[in-house]
Design an enzyme around this catalytic site. Structure first.
Site, mmCIF file in Angstrom:
data_model
loop_
_atom_site.group_PDB
_atom_site.id
_atom_site.type_symbol
_atom_site.label_atom_id
_atom_site.label_comp_id
_atom_site.label_asym_id
_atom_site.label_seq_id
_atom_site.Cartn_x
_atom_site.Cartn_y
_atom_site.Cartn_z
ATOM 1 N N LYS A 286 5.807 -6.504 -3.426
ATOM 2 C CA LYS A 286 6.067 -5.074 -3.614
ATOM 3 C C LYS A 286 5.740 -4.394 -2.285
ATOM 4 O O LYS A 286 4.586 -4.163 -1.953
ATOM 5 C CB LYS A 286 5.174 -4.523 -4.731
ATOM 6 C CG LYS A 286 5.702 -3.290 -5.462
ATOM 7 C CD LYS A 286 5.868 -2.046 -4.621
ATOM 8 C CE LYS A 286 4.600 -1.252 -4.430
ATOM 9 N NZ LYS A 286 4.794 -0.115 -3.498
ATOM 10 N N GLY B 159 -4.016 -2.636 2.034
ATOM 11 C CA GLY B 159 -3.818 -1.203 1.834
ATOM 12 C C GLY B 159 -5.159 -0.497 1.839
ATOM 13 O O GLY B 159 -6.137 -0.990 2.404
ATOM 14 N N SER B 160 -5.200 0.638 1.177
ATOM 15 C CA SER B 160 -6.407 1.462 1.222
ATOM 16 C C SER B 160 -7.506 0.887 0.332
ATOM 17 O O SER B 160 -7.235 0.153 -0.627
ATOM 18 C CB SER B 160 -6.066 2.880 0.782
ATOM 19 O OG SER B 160 -5.590 2.850 -0.551
ATOM 20 N N THR B 161 -8.724 1.258 0.628
ATOM 21 C CA THR B 161 -9.873 0.813 -0.161
ATOM 22 C C THR B 161 -9.756 1.317 -1.599
ATOM 23 O O THR B 161 -10.018 0.567 -2.552
ATOM 24 C CB THR B 161 -11.166 1.303 0.508
ATOM 25 O OG1 THR B 161 -11.270 0.644 1.783
ATOM 26 C CG2 THR B 161 -12.397 0.984 -0.315
ATOM 27 N N GLY C 185 -7.268 -0.770 -3.412
ATOM 28 C CA GLY C 185 -7.821 -2.117 -3.550
ATOM 29 C C GLY C 185 -8.735 -2.215 -4.763
ATOM 30 O O GLY C 185 -8.680 -3.183 -5.542
ATOM 31 N N GLU D 117 -7.425 -6.771 1.625
ATOM 32 C CA GLU D 117 -7.595 -6.366 3.032
ATOM 33 C C GLU D 117 -7.463 -4.855 3.031
ATOM 34 O O GLU D 117 -6.358 -4.332 2.832
ATOM 35 C CB GLU D 117 -6.482 -6.947 3.909
ATOM 36 C CG GLU D 117 -6.387 -8.456 3.927
ATOM 37 C CD GLU D 117 -7.327 -9.078 4.931
ATOM 38 O OE1 GLU D 117 -8.078 -8.348 5.611
ATOM 39 O OE2 GLU D 117 -7.322 -10.316 5.020
ATOM 40 N N CYS E 210 -5.228 -0.593 10.536
ATOM 41 C CA CYS E 210 -6.452 -0.735 9.741
ATOM 42 C C CYS E 210 -7.662 -0.976 10.629
ATOM 43 O O CYS E 210 -8.748 -0.490 10.355
ATOM 44 C CB CYS E 210 -6.292 -1.875 8.751
ATOM 45 S SG CYS E 210 -5.792 -3.400 9.539
ATOM 46 N N GLU F 287 -11.639 7.107 6.942
ATOM 47 C CA GLU F 287 -10.493 6.559 7.662
ATOM 48 C C GLU F 287 -9.392 7.627 7.711
ATOM 49 O O GLU F 287 -8.923 8.107 6.683
ATOM 50 C CB GLU F 287 -9.970 5.322 6.928
ATOM 51 C CG GLU F 287 -8.831 4.646 7.667
ATOM 52 C CD GLU F 287 -8.274 3.443 6.929
ATOM 53 O OE1 GLU F 287 -8.028 3.541 5.723
ATOM 54 O OE2 GLU F 287 -8.078 2.390 7.575
HETATM 55 P P1 NAP Z 1 -2.057 2.378 -0.010
HETATM 56 O O1 NAP Z 1 -1.717 3.750 -0.384
HETATM 57 O O2 NAP Z 1 -3.288 1.755 -0.539
HETATM 58 O O3 NAP Z 1 -0.786 1.505 -0.410
HETATM 59 C C1 NAP Z 1 -0.728 0.116 -0.204
HETATM 60 C C2 NAP Z 1 0.181 -0.478 -1.255
HETATM 61 O O4 NAP Z 1 -0.381 -0.278 -2.547
HETATM 62 C C3 NAP Z 1 1.564 0.180 -1.308
HETATM 63 O O5 NAP Z 1 2.537 -0.796 -1.585
HETATM 64 C C4 NAP Z 1 1.398 1.151 -2.430
HETATM 65 O O6 NAP Z 1 2.580 1.567 -3.043
HETATM 66 C C5 NAP Z 1 0.533 0.387 -3.384
HETATM 67 N N1 NAP Z 1 -0.153 1.278 -4.328
HETATM 68 C C6 NAP Z 1 -0.473 2.593 -4.168
HETATM 69 N N2 NAP Z 1 -1.063 3.079 -5.272
HETATM 70 C C7 NAP Z 1 -1.095 2.074 -6.170
HETATM 71 C C8 NAP Z 1 -1.567 1.955 -7.506
HETATM 72 N N3 NAP Z 1 -2.095 2.994 -8.159
HETATM 73 N N4 NAP Z 1 -1.447 0.744 -8.125
HETATM 74 C C9 NAP Z 1 -0.884 -0.297 -7.484
HETATM 75 N N5 NAP Z 1 -0.409 -0.246 -6.243
HETATM 76 C C10 NAP Z 1 -0.514 0.921 -5.575
HETATM 77 O O7 NAP Z 1 -2.134 2.197 1.550
HETATM 78 P P2 NAP Z 1 -1.086 2.714 2.620
HETATM 79 O O8 NAP Z 1 -1.256 4.189 2.746
HETATM 80 O O9 NAP Z 1 0.263 2.183 2.328
HETATM 81 O O10 NAP Z 1 -1.600 1.958 3.935
HETATM 82 C C11 NAP Z 1 -2.683 2.410 4.664
HETATM 83 C C12 NAP Z 1 -3.953 1.681 4.294
HETATM 84 O O11 NAP Z 1 -3.782 0.282 4.465
HETATM 85 C C13 NAP Z 1 -5.126 2.032 5.174
HETATM 86 O O12 NAP Z 1 -6.263 2.245 4.387
HETATM 87 C C14 NAP Z 1 -5.315 0.800 6.049
HETATM 88 O O13 NAP Z 1 -6.608 0.608 6.544
HETATM 89 C C15 NAP Z 1 -4.920 -0.269 5.123
HETATM 90 N N6 NAP Z 1 -4.573 -1.490 5.861
HETATM 91 C C16 NAP Z 1 -5.473 -2.523 5.871
HETATM 92 C C17 NAP Z 1 -5.200 -3.683 6.593
HETATM 93 C C18 NAP Z 1 -6.175 -4.833 6.608
HETATM 94 O O14 NAP Z 1 -5.759 -5.927 6.936
HETATM 95 N N7 NAP Z 1 -7.432 -4.643 6.258
HETATM 96 C C19 NAP Z 1 -4.001 -3.779 7.310
HETATM 97 C C20 NAP Z 1 -3.107 -2.706 7.286
HETATM 98 C C21 NAP Z 1 -3.410 -1.557 6.538
HETATM 99 P P3 NAP Z 1 3.243 2.970 -2.572
HETATM 100 O O15 NAP Z 1 3.912 2.644 -1.320
HETATM 101 O O16 NAP Z 1 4.165 3.375 -3.630
HETATM 102 O O17 NAP Z 1 2.140 3.952 -2.371
#
Ligand code: NAP
Ligand code: MG
Length: 493
Positions: free
Chosen positions: A189, A242-244, A247, A265, A299, A397
């Protein structure tokens, strides 16, 4: 690299894969619904993408399960899987310009980066995991006697992967390469902001010889498609970047459903420690890269700069020069070094932190959301100094081009500041003193320490965090641990 004109005309001629990829074919969402893929650098729509939800996840999981159980991929030899994934790596290279354009158009990052970093990176990661998988030996336990106890690595079954938009192709690759190499089936996804490259990748995987059903891609929103995958009773493992906050939702989904394995992650607020004995020009070059690369949407971005007091003002002046040399503009222009934020909503969020910074700290440079062409999704490279430890710009963040600078006197002060965070993804140290570098490396609570560089990363080294940056590791041989279960087979003779 091609010219600006050439990228513009190729972009205008692109046709987008915009449906769900299930069982080796593009299909509309069961509901028939779509959502708009927007180019954040223009605000204009690229295409309408199928909005997958629970019904589509069900179909994708069923397809993945059938493929796994009949062994069309899971029981191929590692050497056979290697051949297919090496062909995929080559197809990614053959389609470099198109894949680069898809990510640049979909999420606003400069074409020079998708061409030189993201797409070659994806090919390299597929190649590395493909080449590694037929060099992994199983074990025989030292039981002695008339017994042979084998410890074998088995694929898990159906892996769900939910990934973010900041490196769309690469974040998908980091999950897919080890998951597929070890024989699993996958339902991916992608983020709603950036589904296009993953859909093209799925088509390329089929061309490379990946059997139908082994890889499925369901674009859609997190709350429905993502949640449905997280709660699915027939998914064995959920890998997430994705975000904490999200997660933590996946941990809950697993606990409330089938207790699937969950590997996270998540976010970061990584410190960059600059000591007076460092090569300050090199450190300033890389500190600027560490926060401003990819619009700060990284990230492991070095978003907290901790600099030793005696050199603080000199160092901040060097950084200011570098920030002001960044060329913001149309991501399709090869001269552009910083593109748009992923969407207008994220630009608004980042801008809200600019307001906090102006309240709490001293603005050194930048500080504004700006309009370029028809889009207001751009944020200037921004540096705040004299940031108090309680400020939200040093604790949360931001995921944008915003650097918070603090100062320290001693190594112990630096370490205390560095570890004073809920996150633990990465840290950097700049010093000429090897003992200091090693001592601090031991005591920094993070997954990766870069010494006299930033963001050190390769397919050969594990990547991931501690604390609320998550757990489990992407990349390297260790990434296979997430996608395999150890099975003991004990034979008496
Ligand atoms: P996000 O909002 O957490 O989204 C990540 C993924 O989760 C997306 O596919 C998103 O779908 C999905 N998602 C959102 N809400 C959800 C829910 N309620 N239930 C299930 N899935 C859901 O993060 P982002 O804004 O896309 O990315 C930025 C974040 O990623 C930052 O916090 C960054 O630090 C982190 N990140 C971490 C790493 C690492 O390796 N540690 C690497 C890259 C990024 P939608 O697109 O529809 O929202
Ligand atoms: Mg999102």
């Amino acid at each position: 690299m091609l010219s600006y004109d050439e990228y513009q005309s190729k972009a205008a001629g692109l046709s987008f894969r915009n449906q769900c990829w299930i069982d080796g074919a593009f299909v509309p969402a069961v509901s028939g619904e779509t959502f708009a893929a927007i180019n954040p650098a223009t605000g204009k729509k690229l295409t309408d993408v199928a909005r997958g939800s629970a019904a589509d996840i069900d179909r994708a999981v069923a397809s993945a399960r059938a493929a796994f159980e009949d062994g069309r991929w899971s029981r191929k030899t590692p050497g056979e899987r290697k051949e297919v994934l090496l062909r995929l790596a080559q197809l990614i290279r053959d389609n470099l310009t198109e894949l680069a354009l898809l990510d640049t158009l979909d999420m606003g990052k400069p074409i020079s980066e998708t061409v030189n970093v993201d797409v070659p990176g994806s090919a390299m990661f597929f190649q590395w995991h493909a080449e590694a998988v037929d060099k992994l030996y199983d074990e025989i336990a030292p039981t002695g006697g008339r017994d042979v106890a084998m410890v074998r690595r088995m694929p898990l079954g159906v892996v769900g992967a939910v990934v973010p938009w900041n490196f769309p192709l690469d974040m998908a690759t980091w999950k897919l390469a080890p998951a597929l190499a070890t024989g699993n089936s996958v339902v991916l996804k992608p983020a709603e902001q950036s589904p296009l490259s993953a859909l093209f990748l799925a088509e390329l995987a089929k061309e490379a010889g990946l059997p139908d059903g082994v890889l499925n891609v369901v674009p859609g929103f997190g709350e429905d498609a993502g949640q449905a995958l997280g709660r699915h009773p027939d998914v064995d493992c959920l890998v997430f970047t994705g975000s904490t906050a999200v997660g933590k939702l996946f941990q809950r989904y697993a606990g409330e459903s089938n207790m699937k394995q969950v590997w996270l992650e998540t976010g970061g607020k990584s410190p960059n420690l600059i000591f007076a004995d460092a090569d300050l020009d090199k450190a300033a070059d890389m500190a600027a890269f560490g926060i401003f690369f990819n619009q700060g949407e990284v990230c492991s971005a070095n978003s907290r700069l901790l600099v030793q007091k005696d050199i603080a003002e000199v160092f901040i002046a060097k950084l200011k020069t570098r920030a002001e040399a960044i060329k913001q503009g149309d991501p399709l222009d090869p001269e552009t070094t910083m593109g748009a934020m992923v969407d207008a909503q994220h630009a608004t969020r980042v801008a809200s932190y600019l307001a906090v910074g102006k309240e709490d700290a001293r603005l050194v440079t930048g500080g504004n959301r700006i309009t370029i062409g028809s889009s207001d999704a751009f944020v200037q490279p921004t540096i705040f100094a004299d940031v108090p430890a309680h400020s939200r710009i040093v604790r949360e963040e931001i995921f944008g081009p915003v650097l918070a600078v603090q100062t320290f006197d001693t190594d112990e002060d630096a370490l205390a500041l560095a570890n004073d965070t809920e996150f633990g993804l990465a840290a950097s140290i700049w010093t000429a003193d090897l003992s200091r570098a090693m001592d601090l490396s031991d005591r920094l609570n993070v997954g990766t320490v870069s010494v006299n560089t930033v963001d050190a990363l390769s397919p050969m080294t594990p990547f991931g965090g501690v604390k609320q940056s998550g757990f489990g590791r992407d990349l390297s041989i260790h990434s296979f641990d997430k996608y395999t279960a150890l099975k003991t087979i004990w034979v008496k003779y």
